[in-house]
Design an enzyme around this catalytic site. Structure first.
Site, PDB file in Angstrom:
ATOM      1  N   TRP A 179       1.229  -1.273  -0.064  1.00 34.36           N
ATOM      2  CA  TRP A 179       0.185  -0.176   0.176  1.00 34.36           C
ATOM      3  C   TRP A 179       0.962   0.855   0.093  1.00 34.36           C
ATOM      4  CZ3 TRP A 179      -5.622   1.128  -0.301  1.00 34.36           C
ATOM      5  CH2 TRP A 179      -6.083  -0.074  -0.120  1.00 34.36           C
ATOM      6  N   ILE A 210      -1.930   5.302   6.678  1.00 37.28           N
ATOM      7  CA  ILE A 210      -1.892   6.406   6.745  1.00 37.28           C
ATOM      8  C   ILE A 210      -3.836   6.929   7.565  1.00 37.28           C
ATOM      9  CG2 ILE A 210      -2.902   8.340   5.451  1.00 37.28           C
ATOM     10  CD1 ILE A 210      -0.556   7.723   3.712  1.00 37.28           C
ATOM     11  N   HIS A 242     -10.423   2.689  11.354  1.00 33.94           N
ATOM     12  CA  HIS A 242     -10.017   1.367  10.829  1.00 33.94           C
ATOM     13  C   HIS A 242      -8.283   1.463  11.008  1.00 33.94           C
ATOM     14  CE1 HIS A 242      -7.340  -0.994   7.101  1.00 33.94           C
ATOM     15  NE2 HIS A 242      -8.194  -1.612   7.557  1.00 33.94           N
ATOM     16  N   VAL A 298       2.922   1.538   5.942  1.00 36.68           N
ATOM     17  CA  VAL A 298       2.819   2.539   5.538  1.00 36.68           C
ATOM     18  C   VAL A 298       1.428   2.258   6.180  1.00 36.68           C
ATOM     19  CG1 VAL A 298       2.621   5.405   4.453  1.00 36.68           C
ATOM     20  CG2 VAL A 298       4.105   3.824   4.042  1.00 36.68           C
TER      21      VAL A 298
END
Length: 166
Positions: free
Chosen positions: A31, A87, A93, A85
């Site tokens: 991702w 974000i 989530h 990563v």
């Protein structure tokens, strides 16, 4: 260190490590491809700068999958580097994945006694991730730092265990 390798504020200088002869794997999520490219390149530079030759690279879909991959590989490598990563978005989530990845990596490292360099970025936005990815213009190179941390931890433990109890 290359000009793109910038240590974070207050990060230890771990240059001069000797990782020659070590078998190391980098487990990297997919991702956020641009950030992951920087993290992976930085980790590989960190390992080469430490004398590690031909590290294995294993790609998994996301950060949630890093713990199971590390658990499967821990008995086959001297050290691992986990890169991902995560974000923050508008739902919980982010918190669930951050917690699962962090707890999972910690559990694997403690259970298997395998040093794992923790290179999982947990950022509020993509700009923060890019700033830590070791890319041209980034202020930090967290992939490099995670790789060096794995080798430094393995070296420290090997030295301590070789000297025996005092």
């Amino acid at each position: 260190m290359s000009s793109r390798t910038t240590l974070g504020l207050s990060a230890p200088d771990l240059s001069g490590l000797d990782g020659s002869g070590l078998k190391v794997a980098v487990v990297a999520a997919q991702w956020h491809g641009t950030v992951m490219t920087g993290l992976l390149d930085g980790a590989l530079r960190g390992l080469v700068d430490s004398g590690v030759h031909d590290p294995a690279v294993i790609r998994v879909p996301g950060s949630f999958e890093l713990p199971v991959a590390c658990a499967s590989l821990a008995d086959h490598f001297d050290a691992l580097v986990a890169l991902g990563v995560i974000i923050r978005g508008g739902t919980p989530h982010f918190d669930y994945v951050c917690d699962a990845a962090t707890r999972g990596i910690t559990d694997v490292a403690v259970r298997t006694k395998t040093p794992i360099g923790f290179g999982i970025l947990t950022c509020d936005d993509e700009a923060q991730a890019l700033d830590r990815a070791g890319l041209e213009g980034s202020h930090e190179d967290k992939g490099y730092e995670a790789a060096q941390a794995a080798i430094a931890t393995l070296t420290a433990l090997s030295t301590a265990l070789a000297s025996g109890p005092s």
